[in-house]
Design an enzyme around this catalytic site. Sequence first.
Site, PDB file in Angstrom:
ATOM      1  N   HIS A  38       9.825-114.135   4.145  1.00  0.00           N
ATOM      2  CA  HIS A  38       9.799-113.230   2.904  1.00  0.00           C
ATOM      3  C   HIS A  38       9.514-114.432   1.772  1.00  0.00           C
ATOM      4  O   HIS A  38      10.499-115.409   2.009  1.00  0.00           O
ATOM      5  CB  HIS A  38      10.648-112.383   2.767  1.00  0.00           C
ATOM      6  CG  HIS A  38      10.322-111.533   1.611  1.00  0.00           C
ATOM      7  ND1 HIS A  38      10.868-111.888   0.345  1.00  0.00           N
ATOM      8  CD2 HIS A  38       9.904-110.061   1.265  1.00  0.00           C
ATOM      9  CE1 HIS A  38      10.549-111.154  -0.839  1.00  0.00           C
ATOM     10  NE2 HIS A  38      10.062-110.064  -0.050  1.00  0.00           N
ATOM     11  N   GLU A  48       1.991-109.869   1.751  1.00  0.00           N
ATOM     12  CA  GLU A  48       2.665-109.778   0.559  1.00  0.00           C
ATOM     13  C   GLU A  48       2.483-110.923  -0.382  1.00  0.00           C
ATOM     14  O   GLU A  48       2.834-112.148  -0.303  1.00  0.00           O
ATOM     15  CB  GLU A  48       4.125-109.880   0.885  1.00  0.00           C
ATOM     16  CG  GLU A  48       4.647-108.788   1.950  1.00  0.00           C
ATOM     17  CD  GLU A  48       5.922-108.138   1.502  1.00  0.00           C
ATOM     18  OE1 GLU A  48       6.619-108.922   0.560  1.00  0.00           O
ATOM     19  OE2 GLU A  48       6.343-107.222   1.863  1.00  0.00           O
TER      20      GLU A  48
HETATM   21  P1  PGA Z   1       8.935-105.206  -4.786  1.00  0.00           P
HETATM   22  O1  PGA Z   1       9.249-105.985  -3.607  1.00  0.00           O
HETATM   23  O2  PGA Z   1       8.328-103.916  -4.186  1.00  0.00           O
HETATM   24  O3  PGA Z   1      10.274-104.972  -5.351  1.00  0.00           O
HETATM   25  O4  PGA Z   1       7.697-105.870  -5.610  1.00  0.00           O
HETATM   26  C1  PGA Z   1       8.290-105.927  -2.149  1.00  0.00           C
HETATM   27  C2  PGA Z   1       8.680-106.954  -1.482  1.00  0.00           C
HETATM   28  O5  PGA Z   1       9.323-108.044  -1.578  1.00  0.00           O
HETATM   29  O6  PGA Z   1       8.468-106.890  -0.313  1.00  0.00           O
END
Ligand code: PGA
Length: 272
Positions: free
Chosen positions: A95, A166
């Site tokens: 992440h 992401e």
């Molecule tokens: P968020 O986070 O929906 O708060 O933008 C998404 C993520 O980190 O997967």
Amino acid sequence: MTRELVGTSLKMNFTATEARAYFQALVPLVADIDDRDLFVLPPFTALWVAREELAGTAIAWGAQDVHESISGAHTGDISAPMLVDLGCRFVEVGHSERHRDHGEGDRQIARKVATGVHCGLEVIVCVGERVAMPTSTARAVVLRHLGAILGAIRPDELARVVVAYEPYWAIGAGASVASGEHVSAIHLAVRDYLVRLGCAAPRVIYGGSVDFDTCRELLAQPGVDGLFVGRAALDPVEFARIAHARVRPLDLEADAQSGGLLSSTTPSPSVR
Ligand code: PGA
């Protein structure tokens, strides 16, 4: 056809006690869902609670990170066998906040993926461009990262890999969701890449500022096999609404006629 996957990481939110209240609120709200896989990734400290509250429900659980070694002198870290022992089906690696807070890069992420799949976990690998850029450039960046992370994973083990696209710039407070067109182009390229590596049924989900307003458009995009929700899912009612969201016109009509999917009186635990 691949089953859609809709899940959330609770990130560093909720004590074990608060997580229990969250699970207890969420479980009845999604009990009717049987055509999609759902997951929640609580903090390590609440995994045992997830096992108590989610075993036998439609919601799988998992962790937000794992160490690349199976065991040993790694103070403060958590191994894949420890996660398996707590009933985790999933583990997330790579992440952007792990990169930001802990400096993790592709080589380390690749080792974490290899360890996770070796231990039988389904590994959700996050990958995304760090700043906004044109789609064609972003596609090249994402494929380069994926090559470094997944290049050495065996085809049979790739079946246990989920790629979460992401884009860093779309994640967190103040950010906004990526456009459907951009998401679709990247997802299709990632799918192609996974197929070329020998993966028979690639799963590519999107994360970054997903909420109820944006989830249907995202789910409707070619190449999108599910959603990875952050902030919006800290409210179990909101997460359940997203988990129920369908893109077929009939569902939209039924949804509109019933005035929404869920009652506003559903209890929700404190959420930050
Ligand atoms: P968020 O986070 O929906 O708060 O933008 C998404 C993520 O980190 O997967």
